[in-house]
Motif scaffolding. Structure first.
Motif, mmCIF file in Angstrom:
data_model
loop_
_atom_site.group_PDB
_atom_site.id
_atom_site.type_symbol
_atom_site.label_atom_id
_atom_site.label_comp_id
_atom_site.label_asym_id
_atom_site.label_seq_id
_atom_site.Cartn_x
_atom_site.Cartn_y
_atom_site.Cartn_z
ATOM 1 N N ASN A 1 38.996 27.659 45.933
ATOM 2 C CA ASN A 1 38.922 26.447 45.525
ATOM 3 C C ASN A 1 39.707 24.756 46.511
ATOM 4 O O ASN A 1 38.743 24.465 47.150
ATOM 5 C CB ASN A 1 38.750 25.363 43.950
ATOM 6 N N THR B 1 38.232 26.080 49.706
ATOM 7 C CA THR B 1 37.229 26.073 50.348
ATOM 8 C C THR B 1 37.590 24.678 50.469
ATOM 9 O O THR B 1 37.109 24.406 51.882
ATOM 10 C CB THR B 1 36.289 25.621 48.815
ATOM 11 N N GLN B 2 38.396 23.898 50.178
ATOM 12 C CA GLN B 2 38.367 22.198 50.354
ATOM 13 C C GLN B 2 39.549 22.390 52.267
ATOM 14 O O GLN B 2 39.659 21.184 52.081
ATOM 15 C CB GLN B 2 39.980 21.543 49.248
ATOM 16 N N TYR C 1 38.374 26.252 54.605
ATOM 17 C CA TYR C 1 38.357 28.386 54.484
ATOM 18 C C TYR C 1 37.075 28.969 52.937
ATOM 19 O O TYR C 1 37.733 28.820 52.930
ATOM 20 C CB TYR C 1 39.969 28.743 54.262
ATOM 21 N N ASP C 2 35.482 28.487 53.601
ATOM 22 C CA ASP C 2 35.331 28.352 52.674
ATOM 23 C C ASP C 2 33.964 29.652 52.549
ATOM 24 O O ASP C 2 33.513 29.978 52.066
ATOM 25 C CB ASP C 2 34.226 26.758 52.602
ATOM 26 N N ASN C 3 34.792 30.894 53.919
ATOM 27 C CA ASN C 3 33.790 32.336 53.340
ATOM 28 C C ASN C 3 34.893 33.013 53.228
ATOM 29 O O ASN C 3 34.548 34.189 52.828
ATOM 30 C CB ASN C 3 34.289 32.165 54.917
ATOM 31 N N GLU D 1 32.109 30.197 44.222
ATOM 32 C CA GLU D 1 31.031 31.045 44.625
ATOM 33 C C GLU D 1 31.042 32.447 44.405
ATOM 34 O O GLU D 1 31.972 33.534 44.626
ATOM 35 C CB GLU D 1 30.961 30.688 46.164
ATOM 36 N N ARG E 1 32.562 35.180 45.920
ATOM 37 C CA ARG E 1 34.277 35.297 47.425
ATOM 38 C C ARG E 1 35.064 35.890 45.916
ATOM 39 O O ARG E 1 36.873 36.139 46.560
ATOM 40 C CB ARG E 1 34.419 33.494 47.341
#
Ligand code: C2E
Ligand code: MG
Ligand code: MG
Ligand code: MG
Length: 279
Positions: A102, A105-106, A109-111, A142, A145
């Motif tokens: 989480n 992502t913030q 680095y959302d992949n 997600e 992930r």
């Protein structure tokens, strides 16, 4: 006389066993105390795409710092499994990984994926599947992930429970990898029954880069993965030649000291930022 020697030896052996048992019990007690005191840490080792060499994920690895230095997970994880402590520790590992995902992502680095090792006793916990889904939901991850790594021995130990649980987790969107693939002497038939996404080629098949037996095994595993439509990742890549050899075989990804050692979260962010700035 021979008999007497035997007796003496036996006595010594017993003493050694007893010492070992005492040592183990002490370690388990210390592990329980340190875990309760939140002294265990989770470190992260990057996983890269073999073609682009970009970080595509990471593996979360337990670290236990003590006054006498770090105790290796190869020593304490089996003790945690034996004592049942792995149920609570494992739940913490999943929660901590999702919390970090989480944060990643913030940080933009959302992949990247997060791979987490799962032990057999965790599957015996009837709440395991729901617990994982609950944590993933709570941290708004997600599901794709998060990847669970299990070894062949976990599958062989209690195939029904493991297959059932993994199917539920897979239906939710979580990814599944077989760790240390090729070292478990297990039946190939489970490859069809398990909802797999990835095979991790064990480090022992990577050590040699010349066309020898372990290289042939590595090649066979990559081919098997490709034919079954699974992704493959090479573990323990330390040298550039090993990486290019695995790439040539058609392996997708790699993890190893050549790219990075496992590191605390803050260092991981620095590592990712540095890579991003290099473009
Ligand atoms: P594993 O899951 O196969 O993890 C990969 C191991 O290989 C890690 O050892 C990692 O530090 C090491 N490694 C990575 N790249 C290289 C390399 O290039 N060269 C060499 N020589 N080694 C490399 P580590 O961290 O000591 O963990 C050992 C094992 O302990 C893991 O093997 C896994 O089976 C277990 N373990 C670690 N963390 C957990 C956890 O959270 N839960 C469970 N159930 N088991 C864990
Ligand atoms: Mg692993
Ligand atoms: Mg492994
Ligand atoms: Mg292992």
């Amino acid at each position: 006389r021979a008999k007497k020697d035997l007796n003496t030896n036996f006595g010594f052996y017993e003493l050694e066993m007893e010492e070992k048992t005492t040592w183990r019990l002490g370690l388990i007690r210390q592990l329980r105390t340190d875990f309760s005191a939140r002294k265990l840490e989770l470190w992260y080792q990057p996983q890269v795409d073999l073609v682009t060499e970009r970080v595509v994920g990471m593996e979360a690895l337990l670290r236990w710092p003590t006054s006498e230095g770090f105790i290796s997970p190869s020593v304490f994880v089996p003790l945690a499994e034996y004592s049942g402590l792995i149920i609570d520790i494992g739940a913490w590992v999943i929660e901590e990984s999702c919390r970090r995902l989480n944060k990643l992502t913030q940080a933009g680095y959302d992949n990247v994926r997060m791979a987490v090792n799962i032990s057999m006793p965790q599957f015996r916990d009837p709440d395991f599947v729901n617990m994982v889904i609950r944590i993933v939901t709570e941290y708004q991850i997600e599901p794709a992930r998060l990847e669970l790594e299990i070894t062949e021995s976990v599958v062989m130990d209690e195939p029904q429970i493991v297959i059932e649980s993994l199917r539920e987790l897979k239906a939710f969107g979580i990814k599944i990898a077989i760790d240390d693939f090729g070292t478990g002497f297990s039946s190939m038939s489970y490859l069809q029954q398990l909802p797999l996404d990835r095979l991790k080629v064990d480090r022992s098949f990577i050590n040699e880069i010349k066309p020898n037996q372990s290289a042939f095994i590595a090649e066979t595993i990559v081919t098997l993965g490709n034919r079954l439509g699974l992704q493959t990742i090479a573990e323990g890549i330390e040298k550039r030649e090993q990486a290019s050899y695995m790439l040539k075989l058609g392996c997708d990804e790699a993890q190893g000291f050549l790219y990075a050692k496992p590191m605390p979260y803050d260092n991981l962010i620095e590592f990712l930022d540095e890579q991003k700035s290099k473009g």
